[in-house]
Scaffold this active site. Structure first.
Site, PDB file in Angstrom:
ATOM      1  N   GLU A  70       0.824  -1.217   0.000  1.00  0.00           N
ATOM      2  CA  GLU A  70       0.000   0.000   0.000  1.00  0.00           C
ATOM      3  C   GLU A  70       0.852   1.259   0.000  1.00  0.00           C
ATOM      4  OE1 GLU A  70      -1.247   2.402   2.519  1.00  0.00           O
ATOM      5  OE2 GLU A  70      -0.876   1.470   4.466  1.00  0.00           O
ATOM      6  N   HIS A  96      -1.289   4.700   8.492  1.00  0.00           N
ATOM      7  CA  HIS A  96      -0.503   4.183   7.370  1.00  0.00           C
ATOM      8  C   HIS A  96       0.977   4.472   7.573  1.00  0.00           C
ATOM      9  CE1 HIS A  96      -4.111   3.452   4.920  1.00  0.00           C
ATOM     10  NE2 HIS A  96      -4.583   4.550   5.502  1.00  0.00           N
TER      11      HIS A  96
END
Lengths: 559, 559
Positions: free
Chosen positions: B193, B368
């Site tokens: 990601e 993240h």
């Protein structure tokens, strides 16, 4: 000195919001208006092009309005002027560059013979008992003014938008000495702008941006595209300087960029060597290292030059891999997503992209003073009363705290909403200050050529139409024969792919037909009953099947 | 080891965008789907509730689809599941909390008997030649997985969303040792990601937010309202801990907050003392220092609890001066303006507002991983081929650079658009990799209960209606008698205040009537000519007078 007059100060726009600034200073039967801005509508105001202040109060007091005085040439201070002058033709006072930008606007609106007067920081004006003088400030556009209004009740100061850039790239330093004198002579009431009241420290000088731009130009091997607000003339000059230094020709893209550069060159606010400007087409033909492009669209506006370049829609010039693209700007709240989309397009073309403010890239500094500068203004002016202006509530509230921290009496600080009037009456040396009156103030919506003819009902309908479209049922009845002559016909727009809803639409058609025939047989026939029944039947079935609520419009024609 | 099979990897959603993640790993005639997310529409998609991936490719290959495997329980990974299962009923595999959240969704959609299977990081699954195993990662929701797919062609790894929080507040540390083993055994292709690929450094630990929350709770004298994403269960636990520590009862506001807390308590992901939860009404009755409120709306959503509180629209509880309000969040791009409006309301109520990420308040950290963490994942996995996923183009491009910096061969990195297929065929020890095939991929729009029945034409009409409304002209004609039986009647919605346009509307009425009468006298009468004429006459006059272009709908009825 005695006074029995009443001094009143109010905002018709600009507080509890960012945009459409308009302030009024009135002494007895004489008033001046400061600034006449516009702002852009939020998305929910469907179809609205612009928001301007509601000037009903001024129209009701036409004979009292002496002048419109403009602090500087940004849209949130001049954008409403054409609409204003169409309703109230009074003299407008502004500095040279500001006037130039106003004239561009008035030309577009084909306004005839407005009364425009050029002023300088040294000008002095008198409107009855109101005496106006000015002081030079700086901001992200040249030729900015603060305004001093002397009245029999005392002195009012309006700062306009300002920062204290002590090393401005254009040499227009703020006139600190004059501000100090104004403060020393005594300020009764200060109106000061609050945009960056939440930002600590001191806003960096525009000169730093110039240094970063020069560095980027020196490093770039191929073409350079730079996007910034067209009105930031000092930054445009710094771009021109960097282009000259690196032997690049300059192309301009975007109507407002072309217009502003034209005005600023004519008036001497910009200078560049003869023959430096080229057309976009020429830019495509020259060697890539010999070209710089100044363009609009740094806020990601979809119709502006940068967005067209990013998506390859520009007719004359294309961004090639390894070209440098500089966004000398930071997104205004609400524009982040559009800017991100433009950035993505630029990366996809393989451009070397430089964007953002802050020390990392330094390609943008704010035009508004931070906390220390707001405190400096308050310290210079030493006002007895203070009204923070130009900002959303939290900025005004924070500005109030800053004022307290430099010694303004907490009870002497007034936060006004648009329309709230602050009245000051002096008796001997006592001041009687009240914040209780209100005048009409609000948003006037501009849609196309219409000013204020779109209101809440129309907007509610547009939102309804936007959400689920419209479902129209037309039926023609003969009242004598109790018969259905034609229809029901169903017409939809913005509701559903007709092909995918054929079954539903024919089911609806039959149900509505049955309803009509039943009602035609009934004793009392009122069209309102037919309409009500059609609405009910359609709404229920559509919601059950599709979970939608289109606008339902039954049209019954009787022949 | 020999193989003549073909391994294919593609995204049906999640690349060149943020949201609606869906990835496919296929080996010969066997494929698994990873994640099935949704995303929120941009404003221009009028009336659209949700966007989900176009799964046409999967429907065409129904018999090949073995399983839907979910990495974690965020909307951009599970939001499309109800719509997916309505069209393709295949088994779904997910961890406990993720399944709990999926079940909530399926219940709302009244889906019967979906095949749901709980897995853990230790699970192993086999679908024909595809062997699946998992590894624990962490993120802003518990129970996150990375997925290992072993195929005869080699090993594929999908990271899911991750950060490396080495001191997570919930104790779910990322399983670095397992990741190291997976990498050591050899990874052919990594999908990782890219959300924070542009952010330098290492994302701070969630534990820091807990410390800041505890500090704020200790300092607060009155009620505390804290808003964050309901799905951030670790943060909710930290809020609960701070409330316990400061002897406060806890009220929950907002449907998703109540739902998530319920599921997480049942499943043991949250714990709190008996009797700690109270109703909003009770919260109003208790002493202010004994109450904390957890609420939805940290993105400024106008219908969510925080927005109602900020504008005084909440039926049960009111924010009072000196209450503390914490936004433990940062605005997602596009939501800045709504968040600012909520903040303004909170300040107006006199609340003590704490908001924002960064060291200043520290009330939010990203879920993240930043650049160093993305490099750590790449270093652990040592993939031969790399496909950055989960991000807009610039993030994918930046992630590519990061991969190069840790030694992945630049020619082995593939940036895919949604629908682009990466095919890998191994012959002996040579890999033949091609990125040339494409399958259908795109946005499926959900409006109410309709899936995909609103497309570009309907949306174009909605935008037209939204912009300037609709202008309908109805006329009934007798074709035999060449006469106008009724009308023309003008009906408008969302166009203009009828009162302010009376003159224009009656002028239009007369002009249209004259047009119709002229055409009735003509030799050849086609209704399309009547309609065209009405459109032309209306459009021209309306644009001249008002500068607007409403949708014009002539309805001619022949009886």
């Amino acid at each position: 000195m005695e006074s029995e007059g009443r001094l009143s100060v109010l905002a018709l726009g600009g507080v509890f919001e960012i945009g459409k600034n308009m302030y009024v200073v009135q002494y007895n039967d004489n008033l001046i208006v400061i600034d006449c801005g516009s702002k852009f509508p939020v998305e929910s105001l469907l179809g609205i092009d612009l928001i301007i202040p509601d000037i009903g109060f001024l129209l009701q007091n036409k004979h009292k309005v002496s002048a419109l005085v403009i602090t500087h040439g940004h849209e949130d201070h001049i954008g409403g002027i054409p609409y204003f002058l169409k309703q109230l033709n009074i003299p407008v006072y502004a500095t040279k560059l500001t006037l130039g930008l106003i004239e561009l606007k008035l030309k577009e609106h084909r306004l005839k013979k407005p009364e425009l007067y050029e002023i300088t920081p040294a000008s002095e004006l008198a409107f009855g008992e109101l005496k106006l003088s000015f002081f030079r400030t700086n901001h992200s556009i040249p030729d900015c003014l603060g305004i001093v209004i002397d009245t029999p009740a005392g002195r009012v100061v309006h700062t306009g938008d300002f920062k204290f850039d002590l090393s401005p790239s254009n040499g227009q330093v703020p006139d600190i000495h004059k501000m100090a004198r104004i403060g020393e002579e005594g300020v009764l009431l200060l109106l000061s702008e609050s945009t960056n009241a939440e930002r600590s420290g001191f806003t960096p000088s525009e000169r730093l941006v110039g240094e970063k731009i020069m560095e980027a130009f020196q490093k770039a091997d191929y073409r350079i595209f730079l996007s910034t607000f067209a009105s930031n003339v000092s930054r445009l000059q710094q771009v021109i300087d960097a282009a000259v230094h690196t032997h690049r020709k300059l192309a301009l893209l975007g109507r407002s960029m072309i217009n502003v550069v034209k005005v600023a060159l004519e008036q001497g606010y910009l200078s560049m060597p003869e023959g430096m400007l080229i057309e976009a087409k020429e830019a495509s033909e020259l060697p890539r290292e010999a070209v710089a492009v100044l363009c609009t669209g740094s806020q990601g506006e979809s119709m502006a030059a940068l967005s067209r370049l990013a998506s390859g829609r520009h007719p004359h010039i294309e961004i090639l891999p390894q070209d440098t693209v500089i966004l000398a700007s930071s997104p205004i709240p609400g524009n982040e997503r559009n800017v991100a989309a433009v950035l993505d397009g630029l990366y996809l073309r393989g451009a070397n992209v430089i964007h953002g403010s802050g020390s990392a890239t330094g390609m943008h500094v704010s035009g508004h003073g931070s906390q220390e500068e707001l405190k400096l203004m308050l310290s210079l002016m030493k006002p007895r009363y203070f009204v923070p202006i130009h900002g959303e509530y939290r900025m005004l509230a924070q500005h109030k705290k800053l004022a307290e921290s430099v010694g303004v009496d907490s009870g002497n600080i007034y936060i006004l909403r648009n329309g709230d009037v602050l009245d000051v009456v002096r008796e001997n040396n006592r001041y009687d200050v009240t914040q209780s009156r209100k005048v009409a103030a609000g948003n006037t919506l501009v849609d196309g050529l219409g000013i204020g003819d779109v209101g809440s009902v129309v907007l509610r309908d547009r939102r309804h139409l936007a959400e689920d479209g419209i479902f129209i049922v037309v039926a023609t009845l003969s009242s004598n024969e109790r018969s259905l002559l034609s229809g029901p016909d169903i017409i939809t727009r913005g509701f559903v792919h007709v092909k995918e809803a054929e079954a539903l639409l024919s089911e609806l058609n039959e149900k509505i037909k049955a309803d009509i025939l039943t009602l035609l047989d009934a004793e009392h026939r009122e069209w309102s009953v037919f309409k009500h029944k059609i609405r009910e039947t359609s709404a229920r079935l559509i919601f059950t099947r599709l979970g939608r609520r289109p606008m339902i419009l039954p049209v019954i024609i009787e022949v």
